[in-house]
Design a protein around this motif. Structure first.
Motif, PDB file in Angstrom:
ATOM      1  N   GLU A  77       0.816  -1.152  -0.279  1.00  0.00           N
ATOM      2  CA  GLU A  77       0.242  -0.176   0.148  1.00  0.00           C
ATOM      3  C   GLU A  77       0.766   1.171  -0.469  1.00  0.00           C
ATOM      4  O   GLU A  77       2.208   1.626   0.468  1.00  0.00           O
ATOM      5  N   ARG A 108      -2.525  -1.364  -2.930  1.00  0.00           N
ATOM      6  CA  ARG A 108      -4.135  -1.012  -2.905  1.00  0.00           C
ATOM      7  C   ARG A 108      -3.378   1.280  -3.118  1.00  0.00           C
ATOM      8  O   ARG A 108      -2.221   1.021  -2.411  1.00  0.00           O
ATOM      9  N   TYR A 160      -6.543  -1.798 -13.223  1.00  0.00           N
ATOM     10  CA  TYR A 160      -7.172  -0.954 -11.848  1.00  0.00           C
ATOM     11  C   TYR A 160      -8.869  -0.417 -11.647  1.00  0.00           C
ATOM     12  O   TYR A 160      -9.459  -0.646 -12.292  1.00  0.00           O
ATOM     13  N   GLY A 211     -11.887   1.438  -5.126  1.00  0.00           N
ATOM     14  CA  GLY A 211     -11.872   0.125  -4.118  1.00  0.00           C
ATOM     15  C   GLY A 211     -13.260   0.330  -3.700  1.00  0.00           C
ATOM     16  O   GLY A 211     -14.480   0.820  -4.164  1.00  0.00           O
ATOM     17  N   GLU A 223     -13.151  -1.738   1.592  1.00  0.00           N
ATOM     18  CA  GLU A 223     -11.880  -1.131   1.112  1.00  0.00           C
ATOM     19  C   GLU A 223     -11.111  -0.274   1.019  1.00  0.00           C
ATOM     20  O   GLU A 223      -9.949   0.297   1.032  1.00  0.00           O
ATOM     21  N   VAL A 265      -9.774   4.788  -2.856  1.00  0.00           N
ATOM     22  CA  VAL A 265      -8.675   3.780  -2.751  1.00  0.00           C
ATOM     23  C   VAL A 265      -8.611   3.638  -4.031  1.00  0.00           C
ATOM     24  O   VAL A 265     -10.012   3.562  -5.158  1.00  0.00           O
ATOM     25  N   ILE A 324      -7.694   0.342  -6.571  1.00  0.00           N
ATOM     26  CA  ILE A 324      -6.575  -0.808  -7.001  1.00  0.00           C
ATOM     27  C   ILE A 324      -6.379  -1.075  -7.726  1.00  0.00           C
ATOM     28  O   ILE A 324      -6.657  -1.641  -8.416  1.00  0.00           O
TER      29      ILE A 324
END
Length: 791
Positions: A715, A746, A773, A776, A780, A785, A787
């Motif tokens: 992250e 993340r 991508y 979130g 999450e 966010v 991912i």
């Protein structure tokens, strides 16, 4: 199934464990509503689905249905044509993305994979990818609609940006110009969603415009200069148009979703059912449970069954049979010996099996389908109802006797206890005899010797006991069917230190019949222990003989296979040698036939060629195993004439007769034989033992240095950074994460204005080694966010 038995046998605790395995709220709701069934087809289907889900977990690992939310109200709104809110549309997109992931999980990787009961669930799922993609394209988060959601919205926002720039330019020129001395601070601020400047109270009249606010002290007035009133009005109008366009966009997305309202409802129903089924499979995996075999003849045969609420590492498995050779089982034994646990294990495993849950027992365990299970277990005395222990038990027993039939399973703990032993034993025998006469499958625990005698003397009634080790004063918790339990009161008392004269006096108060019965039980127990030991020894010997036989058979098969292979290879090699010898002989004859016209030099070359071929075949036919050189490979400059060497392939020693040529060939004199050999086939017989210090010098260069990329976090936090700072740090972080072979990372950028998120996602779109991508999900970090997954 009556609710009392579910509470008595602690079925509700199993449901709590099952609910914890579900990953979505609709799935957990379905788990909480699970009750035992009585329809054989429904039970078999539920058991099959649990088994198929368990097989998928073993093959592919577990999966999550967390994106499955209750969309009941949302779907009803779509059915009546209502426009959905931003959050409702995002919930639909999240659910559809989860559907797509679950459908991919359920897809069989191989064509030869047999179909199972869950294939239909996965096949009926509709990801509706175009709809979810359109929602994600238009809605970036609950607070932001994308500029590209519609051309009109993009035009409006571009106009708003231009108007904002004009207002800031106008106000900046005022702040830095003639109004500078009238201002409290040289800043532009907002009041009532309109741009203002802070003017000192004494200069309020020098700045024409509208007053929107003043400071708490009254020293500052927030004035909207007249020069920007029109621009502020335009900005306000554009904001209203923006909101109207957003509502149009949401209505359009809602209309698109409304076209698939039925599919959305079906998806949620299927996802909820799958979550429920996989929760049952996860529970079965934790309990190491298996699918039971059901019958309608009321036969129970549990193999190494364990109570699911006890620690599976400590609980002693038990074998229980009921309904085949006997329909009534009387269990006796000391307190805390496991009688009640055995009773509850049978009842609870029956309820679990009829609910479609696997049971913690060995495979091929058998259960029967009962319309009702009745259990009188535990002390249910009630002060409020003025009921003693005996009265509360008897009240429960009366109800059982009134309702139980041939399709019922009855369980009694300490039947007849709590009153005079003689009367209690008589009542217990009568109750059991009544149930036995009606063919009702029954299990009962007791301490009464009269019930042991009843079980011994009545057909289709069997004794059982929980084993007790007198030496250690501890129960073994093993259930032994066919053997009545022996009273161990005297033995236990003696081991605990009670004087022998008291024990001897106590034995005088036992009748001769009772003492003979106890002696008989002692003899039976001793015989059982002896037989058990002999049985275990015989089983051990059989297992050892079986193992030896398998090893011998395997060894013989290997020998036969090796023999066939060796003979086959030998025949092939012999054929090849004969063919090579024939070729050499033919070539030699041709060479000598040409001797009249060839020079001596040519003949010598031909002779040497023939010798080389013969030497090569001789080396292949050598029965000696070549020695593996333990020295470094010889170099041409390491040999000199007269050195003693060993020809490895021939197993002969000799002296160097010539130096190696450029091909590494040289002549070695081995007795009367002078042979040409390869440098690699030689070993110096007199090796130098000098070892330079460099050979033992140790350096630190061999130490493994761990790259920092191996400790990179999964992250990165970009909160509080400008776009340039964030992208610079993100670029370096992604390089390290990719080199560390992380599957995904993340990226925390927060929600804010959305500028940092856009910059991050634009960078990820251009990054070559980023596979995909996404924003979130709930739990999450949502839109704060992103991912990213690597290729």
């Amino acid at each position: 199934m009556n609710s009392k038995v579910l509470q008595t046998l602690e079925y509700n605790k199993i449901i709590v464990q099952l609910t914890d395995k579900a990953t979505s709220e609709p799935g957990r709701k379905l788990c909480r509503e699970l009750v035992p069934m009585t329809d054989p087809e429904q039970i078999e289907l539920a058991q099959t689905e649990t088994g198929d889900a368990l097989s998928r977990i073993f093959k592919k690992g577990s999966t999550s249905f967390g994106g499955n939310k209750d969309l009941g109200m949302t779907i009803r709104s779509l059915e009546v044509g209502s426009a959905l809110s931003v959050s409702e549309l995002l919930s639909i997109a999240s659910m559809l993305e989860n559907v797509n992931r679950i459908k991919a999980y359920g897809r069989n990787d191989r064509e030869d994979t047999p179909a199972d009961s869950l294939d239909e669930y996965f096949d009926l799922l509709e990801p509706l990818t175009p709809l979810s993609n359109e929602i994600r394209r238009c809605i970036l988060s609950e607070e932001e609609i994308a500029d590209d959601a519609s051309p009109t919205l993009k035009h409006i926002r571009r106009s708003m940006t231009l108007t904002n720039d004009k207002i800031h330019s106008q106000l900046t020129s005022m702040i830095n110009g003639s109004y500078r001395t009238y201002l409290q601070d040289a800043v532009v601020t907002m009041r009532n969603n309109r741009y203002c400047i802070p003017v000192k109270a004494e200069h309020k009249g020098h700045v024409p415009g509208m007053v929107h606010d003043q400071s708490s002290t009254g020293s500052t007035f927030f004035i909207e200069p007249a020069a920007v009133v029109t621009l502020n009005n335009e900005l306000k109008e554009l904001a209203l148009k923006e909101q109207e366009e957003i509502e149009i966009i949401l209505a359009d997305l809602s209309a698109q979703a409304g076209e698939h309202a039925a599919a959305l409802a079906t998806n949620q129903k299927l996802m909820t059912a799958l979550d429920f089924i996989f929760a049952k499979a996860s529970l079965a995996m934790d309990e190491n449970a298996t699918k039971p075999i059901f019958n309608t003849e009321h036969h129970i045969r549990i193999r190494k069954g364990r109570h699911p609420l006890l620690d599976k590492k400590k609980v002693v498995p038990i074998d229980i049979e009921l309904g085949t050779d006997f329909d009534l089982l009387v269990i006796t034994g000391p307190n805390t010996g496991g009688k009640t646990v055995s009773l509850k294990t049978v009842g609870l495993l029956t309820l679990m099996g009829q609910a479609g849950l696997h049971i913690p027992a060995l495979d091929r365990s058998e259960l029967s389908i009962f319309t009702e299970v009745y259990a009188d277990i535990g002390d249910e005395q009630s002060i409020e109802q003025n009921l003693s222990t005996f009265s509360s038990h008897m009240t429960s027993i009366v109800t059982i006797l009134q309702k139980a039939d041939a399709d019922s399973l009855c369980l009694f703990d300490e039947l007849g206890a709590g009153t005079d032993p003689t009367e209690g034993a008589a009542l217990a025998i009568s109750i059991l005899d009544h149930l036995h006469g009606k063919g009702i499958r029954t299990m009962a625990t007791t301490h009464y010797s009269e019930l042991k005698v009843y079980a011994l003397s009545t057909p289709f009634v069997e004794n059982a006991c929980c084993e007790f080790n007198v030496e250690t004063l501890r129960p073994t918790y093993r259930l032994l069917i066919g053997i009545p339990g022996k009273s161990n009161a005297f033995a236990i008392s003696s081991r605990l230190g009670l004087p022998d004269y008291i024990i001897e006096d106590a034995k005088k108060h036992i009748t001769e019949d009772q003492e003979s019965f106890e002696d008989l039980l002692t003899d039976l127990e001793n015989s059982r222990v002896t037989i058990e030991k002999e049985r275990l020894e015989i089983a051990s010997y059989k297992e050892e003989i079986k193992s030896l036989k398998e090893r011998l058979t395997s060894k013989q098969e290997k020998i036969d296979q090796s023999k066939d292979r060796i003979l086959r290879e030998a025949n092939e090699e012999a054929r090849q040698i004969l063919q090579d010898a024939k070729d050499v002989a033919d070539e030699t004859i041709r060479t000598f036939q040409k001797a009249g016209t060839a020079s001596m030099k040519d003949l010598e070359k031909s002779r040497q060629k023939v010798r080389d071929k013969i030497s090569e075949k001789d080396a292949k036919l050598s029965l000696r195993t070549p020695e593996k050189p333990t020295h470094k490979q010889l170099k041409p400059n390491q040999l000199k004439l007269g050195d003693s060497v060993k020809v490895v392939s021939m197993g002969l020693t000799g002296t160097v007769n010539s130096l190696p040529d450029r091909n590494g060939k040289l002549f070695v004199q081995c007795g009367i034989i002078r042979s040409q050999v390869s440098l690699n086939d030689l070993v110096l017989l007199e090796e130098k033992n000098e070892i330079t210090a460099g050979e033992f010098r140790q350096t630190g260069s061999g130490k493994l240095k761990m790259s920092k990329s191996y400790s990179v976090s999964t992250e990165i936090n970009l909160l509080g950074k400008t776009v340039d700072e964030a992208l610079t740090e993100l670029d370096k972080y992604l390089d390290d994460a990719y080199l560390a072979h992380l599957p995904s990372v993340r990226i925390v950028h927060g929600k804010g204005t959305g500028a940092l998120r856009k910059a991050v996602q634009n960078y990820l779109r251009r990054c070559k080694y980023v596979k995909s991508y996404r924003a979130g999900e709930y739990g999450e970090g949502d839109a704060g966010v992103t991912i990213a997954e690597f290729k």
